[in-house]
Structures are given as structure tokens and as C-alpha cells.
Design a protein around this motif. Structure first.
Motif, short mmCIF file in Angstrom:
data_model
loop_
_atom_site.label_atom_id
_atom_site.label_comp_id
_atom_site.label_asym_id
_atom_site.label_seq_id
_atom_site.Cartn_x
_atom_site.Cartn_y
_atom_site.Cartn_z
N LEU A 227 0.85 -1.19 0.00
CA LEU A 227 0.00 0.00 0.00
C LEU A 227 0.89 1.24 0.00
O LEU A 227 2.01 1.21 0.47
CB LEU A 227 -0.89 0.02 1.25
CG LEU A 227 -1.76 -1.22 1.51
CD1 LEU A 227 -2.41 -1.11 2.88
CD2 LEU A 227 -2.79 -1.39 0.42
N ASP A 228 0.35 2.34 -0.53
CA ASP A 228 1.11 3.58 -0.54
C ASP A 228 0.20 4.69 -0.03
O ASP A 228 -0.51 5.33 -0.79
CB ASP A 228 1.59 3.87 -1.97
CG ASP A 228 2.56 5.04 -1.99
OD1 ASP A 228 3.06 5.42 -0.91
OD2 ASP A 228 2.81 5.58 -3.08
N LEU A 229 0.18 4.87 1.29
CA LEU A 229 -0.76 5.81 1.90
C LEU A 229 -0.04 6.98 2.54
O LEU A 229 1.08 6.84 3.03
CB LEU A 229 -1.57 5.10 3.00
CG LEU A 229 -2.38 3.87 2.60
CD1 LEU A 229 -3.01 3.23 3.84
CD2 LEU A 229 -3.45 4.26 1.60
N LEU A 230 -0.71 8.15 2.55
CA LEU A 230 -0.22 9.25 3.36
C LEU A 230 -0.41 8.89 4.83
O LEU A 230 -1.18 7.99 5.16
CB LEU A 230 -1.00 10.53 3.05
CG LEU A 230 -0.91 11.08 1.62
CD1 LEU A 230 -1.80 12.31 1.49
CD2 LEU A 230 0.53 11.43 1.26
N ASP A 231 0.24 9.63 5.74
CA ASP A 231 0.10 9.36 7.17
C ASP A 231 -1.36 9.38 7.59
O ASP A 231 -1.78 8.62 8.44
CB ASP A 231 0.85 10.41 7.98
CG ASP A 231 2.34 10.18 7.90
OD1 ASP A 231 2.73 9.10 7.44
OD2 ASP A 231 3.10 11.09 8.27
N ARG A 232 -2.08 10.34 7.02
CA ARG A 232 -3.50 10.48 7.35
C ARG A 232 -4.21 11.09 6.16
O ARG A 232 -3.63 11.90 5.44
CB ARG A 232 -3.66 11.36 8.59
CG ARG A 232 -2.93 12.70 8.44
CD ARG A 232 -3.27 13.65 9.54
NE ARG A 232 -2.74 13.21 10.83
CZ ARG A 232 -3.05 13.77 11.99
NH1 ARG A 232 -3.87 14.81 12.01
NH2 ARG A 232 -2.54 13.34 13.11
N PRO A 233 -5.48 10.70 5.93
CA PRO A 233 -6.25 11.34 4.87
C PRO A 233 -6.55 12.79 5.26
O PRO A 233 -6.90 13.05 6.41
CB PRO A 233 -7.54 10.51 4.81
CG PRO A 233 -7.24 9.24 5.54
CD PRO A 233 -6.22 9.61 6.58
N PRO B 114 -7.28 2.09 0.69
CA PRO B 114 -8.16 1.61 1.74
C PRO B 114 -8.43 2.71 2.75
O PRO B 114 -7.54 3.48 3.09
CB PRO B 114 -7.38 0.46 2.37
CG PRO B 114 -5.97 0.69 2.00
CD PRO B 114 -5.96 1.45 0.71
N ARG B 115 -9.66 2.76 3.25
CA ARG B 115 -9.98 3.75 4.27
C ARG B 115 -9.96 3.12 5.66
O ARG B 115 -10.20 3.77 6.65
CB ARG B 115 -11.35 4.39 3.95
CG ARG B 115 -11.24 5.35 2.74
CD ARG B 115 -12.60 5.88 2.31
NE ARG B 115 -13.41 4.84 1.73
CZ ARG B 115 -14.75 4.84 1.72
NH1 ARG B 115 -15.40 5.83 2.28
NH2 ARG B 115 -15.42 3.87 1.17
N HIS C 36 -1.48 -6.42 -6.51
CA HIS C 36 -2.01 -5.44 -7.45
C HIS C 36 -3.37 -4.89 -7.05
O HIS C 36 -4.01 -4.19 -7.80
CB HIS C 36 -2.08 -6.05 -8.85
CG HIS C 36 -2.90 -7.32 -8.93
ND1 HIS C 36 -2.34 -8.57 -8.81
CD2 HIS C 36 -4.21 -7.51 -9.11
CE1 HIS C 36 -3.30 -9.47 -8.93
NE2 HIS C 36 -4.44 -8.87 -9.10
N SER C 37 -3.87 -5.20 -5.84
CA SER C 37 -5.21 -4.73 -5.49
C SER C 37 -5.30 -4.42 -4.01
O SER C 37 -4.74 -5.12 -3.19
CB SER C 37 -6.23 -5.82 -5.85
OG SER C 37 -7.51 -5.44 -5.42
#
Lengths: 266, 448
Positions: A118-124, B49-50, B260-261
């Protein structure tokens, strides 16, 4: 023939897709829209030209990944007027509460066997954290009438007039008996921005602040009132920290417990 | 548009083609082609993902019902009703017949709205050879308007019970926050009656489309109920003989992540399976009301079917079912003494399952004695369909002919994906097809 028509783009970052669905949420709205705007980008229903110049960009969703940051700056560069639509775009939405959780950075590790993919920011975060936003539409989801008003304002070339009042005012206008006073029902109407038409109180339940905080409200006072109804400190905090997301006015609500001088009479 | 050789000779080729609009979700498709064979295929659902399963922790059961709606702007009612049902089962709170009937009506409203949207705005343009729904306005205006009317009817049905169509505010654990006034209901009954012939026309209209020949073996999974076309209750059944209570379902599932998902894959008996309108119709068509069955039996398309392109017909049949069921259940409407029964939390595991528009939705919540959520697991329909969709794409594209141009391949792949009406909770924008082609040793094919 279409040279003078305004060009419209509808874009989505991270959210549930519900705010752009409001554009489809009525018999005539979509066709009316197509009659008055050139719909340049609205991938959910077909038109797909993400980098084309538009006069009006409606952007839903929170900024949640590095790719979103880059996309948003491209949308900003290509649009004359950018409107953040809905709680996710305006204030980060429910998912932004991850930023308030002590172990929020652990969540991806807890839920995904391979968080490294996954490639997420620290927080939305809301759009305004990264770009200039020209107007906002509050709500989770946005209200259809407010959306139409913003579109009409743009067609008329006038600036939208923001709603500043709390839901309480809508109840009074509509003659809805006060749930907090009459039934002792926890209701966030006193601190929540109007715009839904007092949907929850009219339907017999307390407001849960999906339009976020109104201007100049007494959050601590309402927190104390909710505590006087028997809600614990943590529960009061959860009522405020909900679908509007991580907003300043609600961040510390309930965290300090009932006000020292006790509950106020309504 | 068309792919070009990056380099000549034997070097692999990378081609990028904008792929899917007209789906709700952010994804892409990667395809490696070697001669007449697909060597790798990945449906990439790239929605960030949330992390809802963690977000919900610490919230009380009443707030959870409103929070889970936010998972999906296209099927919020499905999430609300599944969550409410889960808590009611745990708390031993039995909603009275009025609540059960009105929840079925509410659910019909969501099916109607979601299916009408998919049929007209997302799927029909492919069958009619136009770019999008706005293109339908030229030659198919009457059909488009009929579709938008049916969609609006679904929207208004949800509004009747929840004030607004997206994230409605009417459902609570134990029932509803309020009951609609008889006058409002009477007006709705009139509109539903008028919509029955329109919905029947819609079914015949979709069944007359031209469908690619694309029969494939697959396993259907859906809720089954002995007395009605299952929506809000039943046992989980499959075409392969699975028949378990909703509480036993999790034991059958294997969940895994692929690079990939961001949507987790689920498998049953280590194989992909299908949920959604075709799965439901294949398993439950015998439970359709006679008035719907009569229409179904005169169609040129078969039931059950193993051609996913018929999913547009299955949705139309469910539109008709939704209109008829809502009409039947509202016809003799009476205001209830109370719209809800009280719910008293106890600690334990709450499990709920219903048929969302896109298929089986399964939830598990662990709560403490105050009904505060401690742990959640969510198994949404699109996550379950992912593996089946990849399998379908592979078979369907190979049958379609890999020698065709990239533009043709992309168009066909888009249609296959749309048959599943994927809802990667969030509407998306950049769906790309990336084809990497390696010339087959013996192939003369020019590959463009």
C-alpha cells in the motif's frame, strides 16, 4: 455551438462515491446538467479526460495517497474554479479520524497481510491542505439543492453564498420540536452547519453532525449538555468525532469531560 | 489510441490504453500477451483503503449503523440494514413484521436505484454502440428517460424511509426512527403501480440486446430463502451444494491479499465464485413472484445462464421484482404503533448478511456489553467477485481473439468488467489497460 458553454469536470479522490452520485440523484438533473455544461470529465458515467481544462471542477474525496496529491495539483492547474464537494473533500471525512488514533499508523499493518504494497499518506486530509479551494459544499453526502445552487451561481457568474447557521435554525424555521429539550435526545444540531433541511430531527432522531461544525458554535457547552444526559466522556467525544472527520472545532470535544460548572440549562 | 511498437523485433511491448470509465471504482487492468495466450492478467483495484474495520472500533452499535453506510455511496442501505440485522440477532431483538416488511421495501428502493443506474448509465451504451448515457439521448431518449424515471423512483423509495437517498437516516437497531405518513405511502403506491409496465418493458428491452457468445462455468453464491426471493435474510447457498447459515460462512472462506489490489480476494473451496444479480437469479428464480416469473419465461435469454453479458437482463428482472415487491408490501400500509422495538446490548459476536445490489454482503462485529464495537470484519460483494472477474477476463478475451487490436481488446475487457458492476467503494477515474505483448515464437501476428 458549444463554444460559450462552461466546461465541467467531476473528479473523485478517496471516498464512497456518494457525493458525485448526488449529481445523478434525480430524474432530470443529469440531462439538465448536460444541457447547460460541456461535461468534460465524469468518468463514473463516461466522459474521461482527466487533464483537460475546465471552468468548474467538482472534487469529492479526501487526499489519501501521494498519487492523489499529484492528481489534485493537476486538477487545480486545469480548472478555473475548484469546488470541494462533501465531508471527505472539505474536512477529510470519516477516514481522516485515523489521524487522531494513537495507533492509526498501525492500522494498515493490522488489516493487510502485505501493508508494504500500500502507498498511503500518514493520514487522509482535506483538499485545502494541498491546493486553493474556491468554494465548498458541506455534508456527508452533499445536499442536492445546495449543489444545484452552486452550479447556478457559477452559470450566473456570481460567488456562492456560504451557509453559516446551525441546524437549530432550520428546526425553528420548520417548526420541528426540539429533540434535545423535549425528549432529552442527544442532538448535535446546535453546533452543526445547516443545509440538510434538519433531516434527522424531522425524522425523529438527533442530528449527528454530518455537515460538520457551523461557524461560531459552543462545542464545549453542548458537550456538557450531552454529558448531563448521561453520556460518558468517551461517548461524547465519539458523537463529535464522526462522519465530518478530523475538524478543529470537534477535535477536543468531550476530551476534557463535562465543564467544571456543570451542565447548562437549555 | 492504438498501441505502437516501442521497439521492433522481439522486445516486449508496453501499451497503455485508457480503459474503464462507467464503473464505480479506481482500477486498471494489466495484460501480458504472448502470441495467442494471456500469460498474466491482473485486475488492479487501486482504491486507497480507508481502513473502516479499524475506524469503527470504539463506536457504539447505533453509530456503527450510520458509519458503515459511508463505506459505499451506491449501496449505503445494504450496509445499514446488514449492520442493524447483525446487532438485532446478537441482542435477541426481533423486529416485528411491519419493520421486516418495510426494510424489504427500503432494500427494493436501493436495488431499483442501483440497478437502473447501472443498466442505463453504465451498461446500455455498450449494447447500443454509443459512447455513454449522454450519447443515448440522441437515438434512445425514450429508453433513457424511462430508465431515469425508474432510478428516481428508487431514490424516492429510499427517501420515503430515510430522508435522502445517499446515507439515509431512517434505520436504527430495532427498526426505523420514524414511520412514513400514510398519505406519502399512498402517493408512492400510485407511482409504483404506474412503474410496473415500464419495468416490464425494460426487461424485454434488455433481453433483446445482442449478446456475445461467452458461456463459462462458474459457481453462484447467494442467500436463499424458502418463501421469497432472498434479499434481507436466508441461508448462504451455492450452485455447488453449499448450504450454510450466515454464521458458518466465514469458515468456508479463504481471504488473501494480492500485490495489485487493495481489495482482499476471497475464495470458497480455494476457487473463485460469483455473487450478484446473475448468481441470485440462477439460484433463486423459482422464488420470483408469479407475475415476474411470467415475464422471465417469455424472454429470449435463458435462466439460469452462464453468460455474464446477461447480467444486464438479470438486473432488469430484479428492477421489476423490486417495483412489484415494494408495491405489494405498501399496498395495505398502516402506520405502526411504534416504528422500532427497543434493543438492549449484550457482549458477543454479531453477524449479518444480506444481498446488496452487487451481491452478498457479510459483516461480523464483536461488541462489548455496552454494544461498543471492539472488532469488525467486512466482506463486500466486489471483493468476492474479484477473482471470478479475473478468471472471466482471461477466458473471455481469449475467446474474443487476442489477435485483435488493442482498442478492441480494451473495449471488450471493459464490457466484461462492467458485467460485474464493480463498486470499489469510491468512484474512480483512471482505469488503464496496460498490455505487454511478446510475439509468440511461431506467430506471424502483427499484434496491433
Amino acid at each position: 455551438m458549444n463554444r460559450n458553454r462552461l466546461r465541467l469536470g467531476v473528479y473523485a479522490l478517496s471516498g464512497c462515491g456518494g457525493c458525485q452520485a448526488v449529481l445523478l440523484d434525480g430524474e432530470g438533473l443529469l440531462l439538465e446538467l448536460a444541457g447547460r455544461f460541456d461535461i468534460v470529465h465524469f468518468a463514473a458515467i463516461g466522459p474521461c479526460a482527466p487533464d483537460e481544462r475546465v471552468d468548474l471542477a467538482l472534487v469529492e474525496g479526501s487526499v489519501s495517497t501521494p498519487a492523489h496529491v499529484e492528481r489534485l495539483s493537476r486538477i487545480r492547474a486545469a480548472s478555473a474554479c475548484l469546488v470541494a464537494i462533501g465531508a471527505c473533500a472539505v474536512s477529510g471525512g470519516l477516514q481522516s479520524l485515523r489521524g487522531l488514533a494513537r495507533d492509526g499508523s498501525r492500522w494498515p499493518l493490522d488489516l493487510y497481510p502485505h501493508p508494504e504494497w500500500l502507498d498511503l499518506l500518514d493520514r487522509p486530509v482535506p483538499l485545502a491542505r494541498y491546493v486553493k479551494v474556491d468554494a465548498v459544499l458541506h455534508g456527508c453526502p452533499i445536499d442536492r439543492r445546495a449543489l444545484i445552487r452552486v452550479l447556478c451561481d457559477r452559470l450566473a457568474g456570481v460567488a456562492p453564498r456560504p451557509e453559516r447557521r446551525p441546524v437549530c435554525m432550520e428546526c425553528k424555521q420548520l417548526g420541528v420540536p426540539c429533540l434535545l429539550v423535549a425528549r432529552g435526545e442527544p442532538c448535535l444540531g446546535p453546533v452543526t452547519r445547516a443545509g440538510c433541511g434538519a433531516l434527522c430531527p424531522r425524522g425523529g432522531r438527533g442530528c449527528y453532525a454530518c455537515f460538520g461544525p457551523a461557524d461560531l458554535v459552543n462545542v464545549a457547552g453542548l458537550g456538557a449538555r450531552l454529558a448531563s444526559l448521561g453520556l460518558g466522556q468517551e461517548e461524547v467525544a465519539r458523537r463529535f468525532r464522526f462522519v465530518a472527520g478530523d475538524v478543529d472545532a470537534f477535535r477536543t470535544a468531550g476530551a476534557v469531560g463535562p465543564a467544571a460548572h456543570g451542565p447548562e440549562t437549555p | 489510441m492504438m498501441g505502437q511498437a516501442a521497439t521492433g523485433g522481439q522486445a516486449p511491448r508496453q501499451l497503455r490504453i485508457p480503459l474503464l470509465s462507467r464503473v464505480a471504482g479506481c482500477g486498471a487492468l494489466d495484460l501480458d500477451v504472448e502470441g495467442e495466450r494471456i500469460t498474466a492478467l491482473q485486475l488492479r483495484l487501486g482504491e486507497p483503503p480507508r481502513l473502516f474495520e479499524r475506524l469503527l472500533e470504539g463506536y457504539g452499535h447505533d453509530q456503527v449503523v450510520d458509519a458503515v453506510a459511508r463505506i459505499c455511496g451506491l449501496c449505503p442501505v445494504a450496509y445499514q440494514l446488514t449492520a442493524a440485522q447483525a446487532f438485532e440477532r446478537l441482542f435477541g431483538c426481533e423486529p416485528p413484521p411491519w419493520v421486516r416488511a418495510m426494510r424489504r421495501v427500503l432494500y427494493c428502493g436501493e436495488w431499483l436505484q442501483s440497478h437502473a443506474l447501472h443498466i442505463h448509465l453504465l451498461a446500455a451504451p455498450d449494447f447500443l454502440g454509443v459512447a455513454d448515457a449522454l450519447g443515448m439521448a440522441a437515438g434512445h431518449l425514450a429508453a433513457l428517460q424511462r430508465g431515469l424515471r425508474l432510478h428516481a423512483l428508487g431514490v424516492d423509495l429510499v427517501r420515503l424511509f430515510g430522508g435522502r437517498a445517499i446515507h439515509p437516516v431512517g434505520v436504527c437497531v430495532g427498526g426505523f426512527h420514524h414511520a412514513p405518513a400514510p398519505g406519502e405511502v399512498a402517493r408512492m403506491v400510485g407511482r409504483l403501480a404506474a412503474a410496473i409496465p415500464e419495468a416490464e418493458e425494460l426487461v424485454r428491452w434488455t433481453a433483446a440486446f445482442e449478446f456475445p457468445v461467452d458461456e463459462q462455468p462458474f459457481t453462484s453464491v447467494a442467500l436463499g430463502h424458502p418463501h421469497e426471493y432472498a434479499i434481507g435474510a436466508g441461508r448462504i447457498q451455492s450452485g455447488d451444494g453449499l448450504d450454510v447459515s450466515i454464521g458458518q460462512f466465514e469458515e468456508q472462506l479463504a481471504t488473501s491479499q494480492v500485490p495489485h489490489s487493495t481489495a482482499l480476494h476471497t475464495r470458497l473451496d480455494s476457487r473463485p465464485y460469483l455473487v450478484g444479480p446473475i448468481a441470485r437469479l440462477n439460484l433463486n428464480f423459482r422464488e420470483l413472484p408469479p407475475a415476474v416469473r411470467v415475464v422471465l419465461d417469455t424472454l429470449p435469454t435463458p435462466t439460469p445462464t452462464h453468460n455474464m453479458f446477461h447480467s444486464v437482463v438479470a438486473r432488469a428482472v430484479e428492477v421489476l421484482l423490486a417495483v412489484r415487491e415494494a408495491h405489494r408490501l405498501l399496498l395495505d400500509y398502516e402506520s405502526p404503533a411504534a416504528p422500532a422495538v427497543p434493543a438492549h446490548p449484550i457482549a458477543g459476536t454479531a453477524i449479518g448478511a444480506t444481498e446488496a445490489p452487487r451481491g452478498l454482503l457479510w459483516l461480523r462485529f464483536e461488541v462489548d456489553s455496552r454494544g461498543v464495537l471492539r472488532h469488525a470484519r467486512i466482506v463486500p460483494p466486489t471483493s468476492q467477485n474479484q477473482g471470478r472477474c479475473e478468471e472471466d477476463l482471461r477466458a473471455s478475451l481469449e475467446r474474443f481473439g487476442l489477435g485483435r487490436s488493442d482498442a478492441e481488446l480494451a473495449r471488450h475487457a471493459e464490457r466484461v468488467v462492467r458485467n460485474y458492476d464493480p463498486c470499489i467503494p469510491c468512484a474512480a477515474h483512471f482505469l488503464r489497460l496496460r498490455v505487454t505483448r511478446r510475439p509468440h515464437r511461431s506467430s506471424q501476428n502483427s499484434l496491433t
